[in-house]
Design a protein around this motif. Structure first.
Motif, PDB file in Angstrom:
ATOM      1  N   THR A  13      44.775  47.674  29.086  1.00  0.00           N
ATOM      2  CA  THR A  13      44.571  46.301  29.566  1.00  0.00           C
ATOM      3  C   THR A  13      45.432  45.931  30.760  1.00  0.00           C
ATOM      4  O   THR A  13      45.221  44.885  31.374  1.00  0.00           O
ATOM      5  CB  THR A  13      44.858  45.289  28.436  1.00  0.00           C
ATOM      6  N   GLY A  14      46.412  46.763  31.100  1.00  0.00           N
ATOM      7  CA  GLY A  14      47.358  46.388  32.139  1.00  0.00           C
ATOM      8  C   GLY A  14      46.824  46.477  33.555  1.00  0.00           C
ATOM      9  O   GLY A  14      45.716  46.952  33.803  1.00  0.00           O
ATOM     10  N   TRP A  15      47.630  45.938  34.512  1.00  0.00           N
ATOM     11  CA  TRP A  15      47.405  46.059  35.951  1.00  0.00           C
ATOM     12  C   TRP A  15      46.244  45.226  36.464  1.00  0.00           C
ATOM     13  O   TRP A  15      45.667  45.525  37.501  1.00  0.00           O
ATOM     14  CB  TRP A  15      47.233  47.525  36.345  1.00  0.00           C
TER      15      TRP A  15
ATOM     16  N   GLY B 224      41.136  40.792  34.720  1.00  0.00           N
ATOM     17  CA  GLY B 224      40.769  39.794  35.719  1.00  0.00           C
ATOM     18  C   GLY B 224      41.558  38.511  35.615  1.00  0.00           C
ATOM     19  O   GLY B 224      42.210  38.097  36.568  1.00  0.00           O
ATOM     20  N   GLU B 225      41.528  37.883  34.474  1.00  0.00           N
ATOM     21  CA  GLU B 225      42.200  36.591  34.294  1.00  0.00           C
ATOM     22  C   GLU B 225      43.713  36.726  34.312  1.00  0.00           C
ATOM     23  O   GLU B 225      44.424  35.786  34.679  1.00  0.00           O
ATOM     24  CB  GLU B 225      41.746  35.954  32.981  1.00  0.00           C
ATOM     25  N   HIS B 226      44.226  37.890  33.894  1.00  0.00           N
ATOM     26  CA  HIS B 226      45.668  38.087  33.786  1.00  0.00           C
ATOM     27  C   HIS B 226      46.042  39.473  34.284  1.00  0.00           C
ATOM     28  O   HIS B 226      45.223  40.397  34.263  1.00  0.00           O
ATOM     29  CB  HIS B 226      46.130  37.935  32.328  1.00  0.00           C
ATOM     30  N   PHE B 227      47.309  39.620  34.697  1.00  0.00           N
ATOM     31  CA  PHE B 227      47.794  40.932  35.112  1.00  0.00           C
ATOM     32  C   PHE B 227      48.041  41.814  33.896  1.00  0.00           C
ATOM     33  O   PHE B 227      47.817  43.017  33.934  1.00  0.00           O
ATOM     34  CB  PHE B 227      49.083  40.775  35.924  1.00  0.00           C
ATOM     35  N   TRP B 228      48.537  41.201  32.812  1.00  0.00           N
ATOM     36  CA  TRP B 228      48.738  41.897  31.538  1.00  0.00           C
ATOM     37  C   TRP B 228      47.889  41.230  30.467  1.00  0.00           C
ATOM     38  O   TRP B 228      47.709  40.010  30.471  1.00  0.00           O
ATOM     39  CB  TRP B 228      50.207  41.836  31.102  1.00  0.00           C
ATOM     40  N   GLY B 229      47.418  42.016  29.527  1.00  0.00           N
ATOM     41  CA  GLY B 229      46.638  41.453  28.441  1.00  0.00           C
ATOM     42  C   GLY B 229      47.410  40.459  27.597  1.00  0.00           C
ATOM     43  O   GLY B 229      46.834  39.503  27.071  1.00  0.00           O
TER      44      GLY B 229
ATOM     45  N   ALA C 143      38.427  42.125  40.003  1.00  0.00           N
ATOM     46  CA  ALA C 143      37.996  42.371  38.622  1.00  0.00           C
ATOM     47  C   ALA C 143      37.473  41.097  37.981  1.00  0.00           C
ATOM     48  O   ALA C 143      36.487  41.124  37.227  1.00  0.00           O
ATOM     49  CB  ALA C 143      39.158  42.935  37.809  1.00  0.00           C
ATOM     50  N   ARG C 144      38.126  39.983  38.277  1.00  0.00           N
ATOM     51  CA  ARG C 144      37.677  38.707  37.716  1.00  0.00           C
ATOM     52  C   ARG C 144      36.310  38.322  38.282  1.00  0.00           C
ATOM     53  O   ARG C 144      35.393  37.957  37.532  1.00  0.00           O
ATOM     54  CB  ARG C 144      38.699  37.619  38.026  1.00  0.00           C
ATOM     55  N   ARG C 145      36.163  38.422  39.609  1.00  0.00           N
ATOM     56  CA  ARG C 145      34.909  37.983  40.240  1.00  0.00           C
ATOM     57  C   ARG C 145      33.746  38.923  39.940  1.00  0.00           C
ATOM     58  O   ARG C 145      32.697  38.497  39.436  1.00  0.00           O
ATOM     59  CB  ARG C 145      35.119  37.869  41.754  1.00  0.00           C
ATOM     60  N   VAL C 146      33.924  40.200  40.246  1.00  0.00           N
ATOM     61  CA  VAL C 146      32.833  41.164  40.063  1.00  0.00           C
ATOM     62  C   VAL C 146      32.602  41.424  38.571  1.00  0.00           C
ATOM     63  O   VAL C 146      31.455  41.558  38.133  1.00  0.00           O
ATOM     64  CB  VAL C 146      33.130  42.467  40.822  1.00  0.00           C
ATOM     65  N   GLY C 147      33.689  41.457  37.794  1.00  0.00           N
ATOM     66  CA  GLY C 147      33.528  41.633  36.358  1.00  0.00           C
ATOM     67  C   GLY C 147      32.775  40.483  35.715  1.00  0.00           C
ATOM     68  O   GLY C 147      31.960  40.682  34.814  1.00  0.00           O
ATOM     69  N   GLY C 148      33.040  39.254  36.186  1.00  0.00           N
ATOM     70  CA  GLY C 148      32.306  38.104  35.665  1.00  0.00           C
ATOM     71  C   GLY C 148      30.821  38.202  35.944  1.00  0.00           C
ATOM     72  O   GLY C 148      29.978  37.911  35.072  1.00  0.00           O
ATOM     73  N   LEU C 149      30.478  38.625  37.158  1.00  0.00           N
ATOM     74  CA  LEU C 149      29.064  38.822  37.495  1.00  0.00           C
ATOM     75  C   LEU C 149      28.432  39.920  36.640  1.00  0.00           C
ATOM     76  O   LEU C 149      27.307  39.775  36.149  1.00  0.00           O
ATOM     77  CB  LEU C 149      28.926  39.183  38.981  1.00  0.00           C
TER      78      LEU C 149
ATOM     79  N   GLY D 180      34.069  41.201  26.251  1.00  0.00           N
ATOM     80  CA  GLY D 180      35.073  41.698  27.168  1.00  0.00           C
ATOM     81  C   GLY D 180      35.419  40.672  28.221  1.00  0.00           C
ATOM     82  O   GLY D 180      34.968  39.521  28.188  1.00  0.00           O
ATOM     83  N   ARG D 181      36.235  41.089  29.180  1.00  0.00           N
ATOM     84  CA  ARG D 181      36.595  40.241  30.309  1.00  0.00           C
ATOM     85  C   ARG D 181      37.007  41.133  31.463  1.00  0.00           C
ATOM     86  O   ARG D 181      37.483  42.248  31.264  1.00  0.00           O
ATOM     87  CB  ARG D 181      37.703  39.259  29.940  1.00  0.00           C
ATOM     88  N   GLY D 182      36.819  40.586  32.677  1.00  0.00           N
ATOM     89  CA  GLY D 182      37.109  41.386  33.854  1.00  0.00           C
ATOM     90  C   GLY D 182      36.237  42.624  33.874  1.00  0.00           C
ATOM     91  O   GLY D 182      35.055  42.586  33.518  1.00  0.00           O
ATOM     92  N   LEU D 183      36.824  43.736  34.267  1.00  0.00           N
ATOM     93  CA  LEU D 183      36.097  45.005  34.292  1.00  0.00           C
ATOM     94  C   LEU D 183      36.466  45.849  33.072  1.00  0.00           C
ATOM     95  O   LEU D 183      36.837  47.009  33.172  1.00  0.00           O
ATOM     96  CB  LEU D 183      36.381  45.737  35.602  1.00  0.00           C
TER      97      LEU D 183
END
Length: 428
Positions: free
Chosen positions: A244-246, A250-255, A327-333, A353-356
């Motif tokens: 989940t890191g890095w 999308g929403e966060h840098f760490w889970g 990750a937030r933008r493209v993952g959301g799409l 899920g969330r992000g990618l």
């Protein structure tokens, strides 16, 4: 050539070494979000070597850093001062959010979790560990002993006493029918009850989003609520951020930041994406926890110069190009596109899920019964269509795992979603 290689593989490597596909694939090279096999076929890669090729295949900034470092020195061990290791540790300590943080580098997520368990049990003088049902934490003797996923736990023997807690899977189990508020409350009550029946544990180790478990997660805030209870008993919280890191979510840098009401964890473990394919893992911990060992230790290969150079270059690229935001933008799409497609497929139980970091769970239509055969069929069909994805899940591997490099473009997300939609629909 591939058939010959498969025969050679089977003659010298363990039978339990899992291979994807009825006709296993040899990947020979990659570029960006694509890879090629030994027959010259090109694939859009939505799994990245199990979430490890985090930024892109053959990223020029990383390959240049590796090449230049290899021309100087590849390795010296932790017995000597190591500038790239110190520089990457400084960056990670600051990014971790853990106060007065210390960083220890390993070669894998398994070794990182193994180290975190050694630290926690030494610090707390207890060999009891809390872990989540459906969890996965690695392949070593200790990390297998805390893995709550039957398919990835080949032995019940362990140096640890492991107690499993409810909450890692939102839509299955005894509390699945509750709303989010009551679900969290029920899981907290279960934790309190469990702690009343055992000697104080060393730590709770938990993945904010369960990786091998099929990208399942609890409602935001569950681990913050757990933390309040754990603190009353002096129990440490280890966030397993190997997948989940890095910025992948999308929403966060760490889970753990989705559960941040009570602040950062006492320790976090990381690996996979930071090296973009190079073998880097590690533990971040408060100084008093990290420094609790009363014997010497080293790491022969953890923090070696060439992997640290790759990690620094990869982290710089990630931050400078805002791959978390991508990750937030493209993952959301992508997740919305997959949910729309799945709504027309009765075999899809859930898209989550969330992000990618997206999971698609399959079940026999009209039931909650897991359907691993359907998941395998979709995996094969996606490959035939030119897309590589993964599998997972705690119910007989019935979930598809979608986790592309974080530089994925909108066009590539649409292309991959279209291939996956056709694979889910099956033969027309």
């Amino acid at each position: 050539m591939t058939d010959d290689l498969l025969g050679r593989h089977r003659s010298v490597l363990p039978d339990w070494l899992a291979l994807y596909y009825d006709k296993p694939l040899e990947i020979t090279h990659g570029e960006g979000r694509h890879v090629w096999d030994s027959d010259g076929n090109r694939y859009l890669d939505f799994f990245g070597g199990i979430l490890t090729t985090m930024t892109a295949h053959a990223l020029p900034e990383v390959t240049k850093a590796v090449s230049e470092q290899a021309g100087r020195i590849v390795h010296s061990s932790t017995l000597y001062l190591n500038r790239p290791m110190v520089e990457l540790a400084e960056r990670i300590a600051k990014l971790s959010g853990i106060p007065d943080a210390r960083v220890f580098f390993t070669t894998s997520g398994t070794e990182a979790n193994d180290t975190a368990l050694m630290l926690a049990t030494s610090y707390r003088r207890s060999n009891t560990v809390l872990a989540m049902r459906n969890s996965y934490h690695g392949r070593s003797f200790s990390s297998v002993g805390i893995t709550g996923n039957r398919g990835w736990s080949p032995t019940s023997l362990s140096p640890l006493q492991t107690l499993y807690v409810h909450g890692g899977v939102r839509t299955r189990g005894p509390f699945a029918a509750l709303d989010d508020y009551d679900f969290v409350a029920a899981c907290v009550d279960d934790l309190k009850d469990l702690l009343g029946h055992t000697r104080p544990p060393a730590a709770l180790i938990a993945e904010p989003i369960q990786g091998v478990g099929g990208f399942t997660s609890p409602p935001d805030g569950l681990y913050a609520a757990f933390r309040e209870v754990l603190r009353e008993h002096g129990v440490l919280w280890i966030a397993d951020e190997v997948q989940t890191g890095w910025g992948r979510t999308g929403e966060h840098f760490w889970g753990w930041q989705a559960h941040s009401r009570s602040g950062p964890p006492d320790m976090l473990t990381f690996a996979k994406g930071i090296g973009n394919g190079m073998s880097i893992g590690g533990v971040v911990a408060r100084a008093e926890v990290m420094n609790c060992l009363d014997a010497n230790s080293i790491s022969t290969f953890g923090g070696t110069q060439i992997t640290m150079a790759a990690g620094l270059a990869n982290l710089n690229y990630l931050l400078e190009h805002d791959l978390q935001g991508n990750a937030r933008r493209v993952g959301g799409l992508l997740i919305e596109r997959l949910r729309a497609a799945a709504a027309q497929v009765p075999a899809v139980r859930e898209v989550r899920g969330r992000g990618l970091m997206i999971g698609i769970e399959l079940a026999r239509p009209g039931t909650d019964e897991a359907d691993p055969a359907a998941a395998s069929a979709v995996l094969e069909a996606a490959r035939e269509g030119g897309l590589l994805i993964g599998k997972g899940g705690g119910h007989d591997t019935s979930a598809l795992r979608v986790a592309p490099p974080l530089s994925l473009s909108v066009a590539e997300a649409e292309e991959g979603a279209a291939i996956l939609e056709r694979a889910l629909r099956g033969p027309s």
